[in-house]
Design an enzyme around this catalytic site. Structure first.
Site, short mmCIF file in Angstrom:
data_model
loop_
_atom_site.label_atom_id
_atom_site.label_comp_id
_atom_site.label_asym_id
_atom_site.label_seq_id
_atom_site.Cartn_x
_atom_site.Cartn_y
_atom_site.Cartn_z
N ASP A 13 38.75 36.93 33.26
CA ASP A 13 37.76 37.86 33.79
C ASP A 13 36.46 37.18 34.18
O ASP A 13 35.37 37.75 34.09
CB ASP A 13 37.48 38.99 32.78
CG ASP A 13 38.75 39.71 32.38
OD1 ASP A 13 39.63 39.86 33.25
OD2 ASP A 13 38.87 40.12 31.21
N GLU A 14 36.56 35.96 34.65
CA GLU A 14 35.37 35.20 35.06
C GLU A 14 34.88 35.64 36.44
O GLU A 14 33.76 35.27 36.84
CB GLU A 14 35.69 33.70 35.12
CG GLU A 14 36.07 33.06 33.79
CD GLU A 14 37.57 33.12 33.51
OE1 GLU A 14 38.29 33.82 34.26
OE2 GLU A 14 38.00 32.49 32.54
N GLY A 15 35.73 36.36 37.18
CA GLY A 15 35.39 36.72 38.56
C GLY A 15 36.22 35.91 39.55
O GLY A 15 35.78 35.65 40.68
N LYS A 16 37.45 35.56 39.14
CA LYS A 16 38.33 34.79 40.03
C LYS A 16 38.62 35.57 41.31
O LYS A 16 38.65 35.01 42.40
CB LYS A 16 39.66 34.48 39.31
CG LYS A 16 39.49 33.62 38.07
CD LYS A 16 40.79 33.41 37.33
CE LYS A 16 41.34 34.65 36.65
NZ LYS A 16 40.54 35.14 35.51
N ASN A 38 49.40 41.65 33.72
CA ASN A 38 48.37 41.61 32.67
C ASN A 38 47.02 41.25 33.31
O ASN A 38 45.97 41.52 32.75
CB ASN A 38 48.73 40.60 31.57
CG ASN A 38 49.15 39.23 32.09
OD1 ASN A 38 49.35 39.06 33.28
ND2 ASN A 38 49.29 38.27 31.20
N GLY A 40 43.87 41.43 35.95
CA GLY A 40 43.15 42.46 36.69
C GLY A 40 42.04 41.76 37.44
O GLY A 40 41.09 41.29 36.83
N HIS A 41 42.21 41.62 38.74
CA HIS A 41 41.22 40.91 39.56
C HIS A 41 40.51 41.92 40.45
O HIS A 41 41.14 42.58 41.27
CB HIS A 41 41.91 39.84 40.41
CG HIS A 41 42.55 38.75 39.59
ND1 HIS A 41 43.23 37.70 40.15
CD2 HIS A 41 42.61 38.57 38.24
CE1 HIS A 41 43.67 36.91 39.17
NE2 HIS A 41 43.32 37.42 38.01
N THR A 42 39.21 42.03 40.26
CA THR A 42 38.45 43.05 40.97
C THR A 42 37.75 42.44 42.17
O THR A 42 37.10 41.40 42.05
CB THR A 42 37.38 43.66 40.04
OG1 THR A 42 38.00 43.95 38.80
CG2 THR A 42 36.76 44.91 40.62
N GLN A 224 44.55 34.87 34.32
CA GLN A 224 44.17 34.49 32.96
C GLN A 224 43.24 33.26 33.05
O GLN A 224 42.51 33.16 34.02
CB GLN A 224 45.40 34.24 32.08
CG GLN A 224 46.18 35.50 31.71
CD GLN A 224 47.01 36.05 32.84
OE1 GLN A 224 47.82 35.34 33.41
NE2 GLN A 224 46.85 37.30 33.16
N THR A 301 43.31 47.17 31.04
CA THR A 301 43.51 48.09 29.92
C THR A 301 42.30 48.96 29.62
O THR A 301 42.39 49.88 28.80
CB THR A 301 43.85 47.29 28.63
OG1 THR A 301 42.75 46.40 28.37
CG2 THR A 301 45.12 46.49 28.78
N ARG A 305 35.29 44.49 26.47
CA ARG A 305 35.45 43.04 26.29
C ARG A 305 34.46 42.55 25.23
O ARG A 305 33.32 43.02 25.19
CB ARG A 305 35.20 42.31 27.61
CG ARG A 305 36.22 42.64 28.68
CD ARG A 305 35.85 42.02 30.02
NE ARG A 305 36.82 42.33 31.06
CZ ARG A 305 36.53 42.39 32.36
NH1 ARG A 305 35.30 42.15 32.79
NH2 ARG A 305 37.46 42.68 33.23
N ASP A 333 23.36 37.35 37.38
CA ASP A 333 22.48 38.53 37.41
C ASP A 333 22.55 39.35 36.13
O ASP A 333 21.59 40.04 35.78
CB ASP A 333 22.86 39.43 38.61
CG ASP A 333 24.33 39.83 38.55
OD1 ASP A 333 25.19 38.92 38.58
OD2 ASP A 333 24.64 41.04 38.44
N GLY A 415 26.22 38.99 41.94
CA GLY A 415 26.57 40.40 42.14
C GLY A 415 28.04 40.48 42.52
O GLY A 415 28.65 39.47 42.87
#
Ligand code: GDP
Ligand code: IMO
Ligand code: MG
Length: 441
Positions: A13-16, A38, A40-42, A224, A301, A305, A333, A415
């Site tokens: 969840d680093e922002g990949k 598993n 989740g890339h936003t 991951q 999920t 975090r 930020d 951001g």
């Protein structure tokens, strides 16, 4: 044309997803090499938010070819749902999405075994996503897994399914006291999925090889992260795939000699979902502040975090294991309103300070972080376009991280949207993709 790996350096969840989205206009192909849904890339595009689980984030760019590599495990029902959602939102998949024949399937008994195993582990539970990823990789390594190509061969699929269902039902019934499955029920669903997915299933290593021969540039999208890697992560509190940069070769069939660089993605602080050691974890109000500002809730999920300070010991380890050429620092930020920011420079273990990440579970569990404190900058950073225009204290923080890691930064993300991204001077990224800066102005 360069072929570059984008890899998570912390616990995910680093922002990949955002970084891949920013780089996609400069490549022709994006390929996922590990993990399953598993992940989740936003990606935020203007006011639209997309969460990708199995499909590479590159799919949001028209014309980008997206590949799900052989290192990925696929839940076909979940994948079809993800595909349908994208199509409903106007994203075209035909001719853009390719699924490896060798990728293993997540079968309905895998999530059931995942949940049952977690329940049995009690206090040593991993806190998995419950998607069946671990059991699917167990079958792959155990040589009883079922692959995408098998889905296209009804006789073979049935034969493999019968063996698996008999074995898994015994496990579920006798070890876990859980619900069992019938072959026919699974067969019905999976043959329908086969009809849906058949046009996309292909020999992706061959395709990738031809594309690279013809001068295409490939981005390998990690899922991951380093500390969740099956070999190099905080075992056993990890996922079950090769999430580190080495996995990009085995997980796609692109040989290491055709990969030209590795970009690590690091958050300006640290988060972790699920159980396991986390030396810089914050408690109380400080953690709440970061969680709220960073919206630190699992993209898969929805779990809150765990939040902690930046850990330079972890980052140096990630630099070594992945051979990082450069780092994209994200979510700076989120720290804008902190009065003071801490950086972990080493661990105190049994009276000694160590700076190399300890691989033994027992040593890590005793590690006390050694912190350096930097005063906060109290100024918004999201509008900043150049590193030199960052508030002086923010710049000082970034420069200190860079110095501790020993790897040059290429991007600083301030951001969630594309243009909230600073391109750093003198990084390998500008050698690989010279027009990145212009594309973000
Ligand atoms: P991934 O799994 O590594 O792709 O990361 P996730 O998408 O799970 O989590 C990162 C979250 O942070 C997402 O909601 C992103 O939209 C968001 N994000 C990415 N970069 C930044 C940033 O620089 N600042 C802020 N505030 N949010 C960001
Ligand atoms: P992305 O790609 C954060 C964690 C789970 C759990 C452990 C094992 O979005 O960064 P699993 O279901 O894989 O067997 O769970 O790994 N985990 C992640 N944490 N981001 C992810 O993916 C994760 N994928 C798995 O929370 O601790
Ligand atoms: Mg994620």
């Amino acid at each position: 044309m360069p072929n570059i790996v984008v890899v998570g350096t912390q616990w995910g969840d680093e922002g990949k997803g955002k970084v891949v989205d920013v780089l996609t206009p400069h490549v022709n192909v994006v390929v996922r090499y590990a993990g399953g849904n598993n992940a989740g890339h936003t990606v935020v595009v203007g006011k639209e938010k997309y969460v990708l689980h199995s499909i590479p984030s590159g799919i949001l760019h028209h014309g980008c070819r997206c590949v799900i590599g052989c290192g990925v495990v696929i839940d076909p029902g979940a994948l079809i749902e993800e595909m349908e959602t994208l199509v409903q939102r106007g994203i075209s998949l035909d001719g853009n999405l390719f699924i490896s024949k060798n990728a293993h399937l997540i079968m309905p008994y895998h999530p059931a075994l995942d949940r049952a195993s977690e329940a049995k582990l009690g206090s040593r539970r991993i806190g998995t996503t419950g998607k069946g990823v671990g059991p699917a990789y167990m079958d792959k390594a155990g040589r009883v897994g079922i692959r995408m190509a098998d889905l296209l061969d009804e006789r073979l699929f049935r034969e493999k399914l019968e063996i698996n269902v008999a074995q898994k039902n015994r496990l579920l019934r006798e070890i876990y006291d859980a619900q069992t499955f019938t072959v026919d029920e699974i067969l019905n669903h999976y043959l329908r999925y086969a009809g849906w997915l058949a046009p996309y299933i292909t020999d992706t290593p061959l395709l990738l090889s031809r594309w690279i021969d013809s001068g295409y540039s490939v981005l390998f999208e990690g899922a991951q992260a380093t500390m969740l890697d099956i070999d190099h992560g905080t075992y056993p509190y990890i996922t079950s795939s090769s999430a580190t940069a080495g996995g990009a070769a085995t997980g796609t069939g692109v040989p290491p000699t055709r990969i030209h660089g590795v970009l690590g993605v690091a958050k300006a602080y640290t988060t972790r979902v699920g159980a396991g050691p986390f030396p810089t974890e914050m408690k109380g109000e400080a953690a709440e502040h970061i969680r709220a500002r960073g919206n630190e809730y699992g993209a898969t999920t929805g779990r809150p975090r765990r939040c902690g300070w930046f850990d330079a010991v972890v980052l140096r380890y990630a630099a070594r294991i992945n051979g990082l050429d450069t780092v994209a620092l994200t979510k700076l930020d989120v720290l804008d309103q902190c009065e003071m920011v801490k950086i972990c420079t080493g661990y105190r273990v049994r009276g000694e300070v160590i700076t190399d990440f300890p691989v033994e579970e027992s040593v890590l569990s005793e590690a006390e972080p050694v912190y350096e404190e930097v005063s906060g900058w109290g100024t918004p950073t999201s509008h900043v376009k150049n590193e030199s225009d960052l508030p002086a204290k923010a710049r000082q923080y970034v420069e200190r991280l860079e110095e501790l890691i020993g790897v040059p930064f290429c991007l600083i993300s301030t951001g969630a949207v594309r243009d909230e991204t600073i391109v750093c001077e003198d990084s390998p990224l500008l050698r690989w993709f010279p027009s990145v800066r212009a594309s973000l102005l």
